[in-house]
Design an enzyme around this catalytic site. Structure first.
Site, mmCIF file in Angstrom:
data_model
loop_
_atom_site.group_PDB
_atom_site.id
_atom_site.type_symbol
_atom_site.label_atom_id
_atom_site.label_comp_id
_atom_site.label_asym_id
_atom_site.label_seq_id
_atom_site.Cartn_x
_atom_site.Cartn_y
_atom_site.Cartn_z
ATOM 1 N N ASP A 173 35.619 67.736 10.565
ATOM 2 C CA ASP A 173 36.628 67.452 9.966
ATOM 3 C C ASP A 173 36.361 68.058 8.342
ATOM 4 O OD1 ASP A 173 39.465 65.800 9.918
ATOM 5 O OD2 ASP A 173 38.208 65.593 7.934
ATOM 6 N N LYS A 175 36.954 66.616 5.694
ATOM 7 C CA LYS A 175 36.403 65.369 5.065
ATOM 8 C C LYS A 175 34.861 65.368 5.244
ATOM 9 C CE LYS A 175 39.640 62.532 6.456
ATOM 10 N NZ LYS A 175 40.641 63.763 7.183
ATOM 11 N N TYR A 242 51.524 68.332 13.539
ATOM 12 C CA TYR A 242 51.991 68.138 14.894
ATOM 13 C C TYR A 242 51.474 69.278 15.929
ATOM 14 C CZ TYR A 242 54.673 64.289 12.727
ATOM 15 O OH TYR A 242 55.113 63.258 12.285
ATOM 16 N N HIS A 243 49.969 69.188 15.840
ATOM 17 C CA HIS A 243 49.451 69.902 17.078
ATOM 18 C C HIS A 243 48.343 68.827 17.712
ATOM 19 C CE1 HIS A 243 47.699 73.415 19.066
ATOM 20 N NE2 HIS A 243 46.480 72.393 19.107
ATOM 21 N N LEU A 244 48.358 68.618 18.701
ATOM 22 C CA LEU A 244 47.632 67.232 19.250
ATOM 23 C C LEU A 244 46.142 67.608 18.746
ATOM 24 C CD1 LEU A 244 47.908 64.753 20.961
ATOM 25 C CD2 LEU A 244 46.855 65.591 22.559
ATOM 26 N N HIS A 245 45.524 66.580 17.981
ATOM 27 C CA HIS A 245 44.045 66.509 17.924
ATOM 28 C C HIS A 245 43.658 64.904 17.798
ATOM 29 C CE1 HIS A 245 46.420 65.889 13.943
ATOM 30 N NE2 HIS A 245 45.449 65.320 13.684
#
Lengths: 317, 317
Positions: A173, A175, A242-245
């Site tokens: 990620d 972060k 809004y893209h599945l993750h």
């Protein structure tokens, strides 16, 4: 500005050229500050997000914090307790820095401190308000497609299953520094492009979800030596895009956004769908929302939530 | 060692003399690390607690973080997002340091952290292991009955519904001072005595659960002026004691134990039961457990979880 062949901006920004206009948020618990401003001689606004790094265990030795370089200044001593400030060698005391430039109004809203509320989203409210809103307000997903198509961040990919239906890319990620076990944080981005969020999931997605869980766990065990029982694997609702993750964090790491009002464990999601195919189409899903978010206005206008008045009395007054 | 007239130890301890024996705890969220060790040529053990400082707003300017001294090293850039590490002038990047010397066993226990795991508890595992374990190991609930019977803490009660079937007592949690809105934390303890946890709930409990939610919200609005949409209302699984109780915290407050692997929002619980009467008897419920807990041994002995080996390799090694 220079761009390389993938549309990636290569020009180096410098903190000395940053002119602060406003501090949007200062989280003194997590030691993160968000500053809004602009870079000298550049148009548009920028966000600079500074975050103190967690301690790395390999720096807690005679070459790191416990070296000649660590200057100790005393605040006070009382009996067996002493309070000091230590100035370690700057090379082990880096500050994680994120720059978003140019930043949009939405980025500014995302990083500003706000009054927060919970909304209980019934399937009807989702259809009527949330869905039409997110179709309008969706962030640009180009950076996601860049990753899936191998145009960006390829050196960061930890695991890649190229199956168009059940495949996904696993990578650190934004972060996470990709190194410190204590703050381990990876993201699995599925290859299917039509799954917006938790709301869309049903039993047709179970093979995909189980693959993400099982292959993700295995890749993390192989590469980082963290067993699956020490991973928090979850989805956000609402997600930030809004893209599945699916998020993977180290269980001991108190990552942002892991609270019950925002996070849904992948194992619970799978279990819910196995018990009831259309669970996520029927359930009332709570989500948190800040007063500044445009979706808040939609729910406020329709009478589902009330803004906090500026002059609200505090308990002690 | 020298002592002054106040019994204060004046000899200056130096970090370069500290010899680490063990890292007891590394909080990567708050950026605090606790190290156990000793000082060269001194007897007894010492604790060194290092904490990164929060950002001071007066340092976010051209003399502080945005100065020539701040060296920026690039991790990567993708579209408008850039990740860097910044090495600011060490004078603005001090680390809060606490030394406890000599430290006792109790200090060491207080600052130690445990390995944590997630267990997926199926209904079968609940019946076979958890239920029989908690029957044996249950903490004494006398303090709960004292509150319900008006024998203890009566001056702390915020709201009291005396109905034996749907009643409950609402009072400040022990962790809350009862005053500071930012850290608001109350507990509702139901009057029914036979409900051990989430696992026991079904549609027969819906009137009770809705009363706790609605009357609890109203009492908190009346007394503390915090609206229901800013409350996080939830149950723990596993709970710390097996008499049904519901937590109320201020949404902005990052209270302990509010993570997705531990907390279940009351609204979601009600919704699940309304969708499926026996949801909590059929669901697989994840819970976290520390290796030190006796229930861990039960699941370990039966092959459901593995202890972390002391010599586990770190990522970088």
């Amino acid at each position: 500005d220079d761009q390389n062949e993938n549309g990636v901006n290569e020009s180096q920004l410098q903190l000395r050229d940053f002119i602060l206009s406003k501090i949007l948020n200062n989280n003194t618990n997590r030691k993160i500050v968000c500053a809004l401003g602009n870079f000298k001689d550049k148009s548009g606004v920028a966000l600079v997000i500074l975050e103190k790094n967690a301690f790395k265990e390999e720096e807690l030795n005679e070459k790191g914090y416990f070296s000649e370089d660590s200057e100790l200044r005393t605040f006070f001593q009382n009996d067996i307790y002493g309070n000091y400030v230590c100035f370690p060698n700057s090379s082990i005391n880096g500050v994680k820095t994120t720059i978003i430039y140019p930043a949009t109004e939405k980025h500014i809203a995302k990083y500003s401190q706000q009054e927060v509320h919970i909304i209980l989203e019934t399937p009807q409210l989702y259809q009527k308000y949330t869905l039409s809103h997110l179709a309008k307000e969706q962030f640009n997903l180009q950076w996601v497609y860049n990753i899936l198509e191998g145009k960006s961040e390829q050196d960061r990919v930890v695991y890649d299953n190229k199956c168009e239906k059940e495949g996904f890319v696993l990578l650190p990620d934004l972060k996470w520094d990709g190194l410190t076990k204590e703050t381990l944080y990876l993201l699995a981005i599925v290859r299917q492009r039509e799954i917006k969020s938790l709301r869309d999931l049903n039993e047709g997605h179970l093979p995909l979800l189980k693959r993400v869980r099982d292959e993700g766990k295995k890749a993390i065990l192989d590469k980082y030596n963290v067993p699956g029982s020490q991973l928090r694997i979850y989805l956000h609702y609402q997600p930030s895009f809004y893209h599945l993750h699916i998020h993977f964090t180290y269980l001991k790491h108190e990552a942002p956004g892991i609270y019950a009002e925002k996070s849904h464990l992948l194992d619970a999601v799978i279990d819910n769908i196995e018990m009831m195919n259309d669970y996520y189409q029927k359930a009332t899903l709570p989500f948190t929302i800040r007063e500044m978010d445009t979706l808040f206005n939609v729910y406020e206008t329709n009478g589902y939530i009330k803004r906090i008045k500026e002059n609200i009395e505090l308990i002690d007054k």
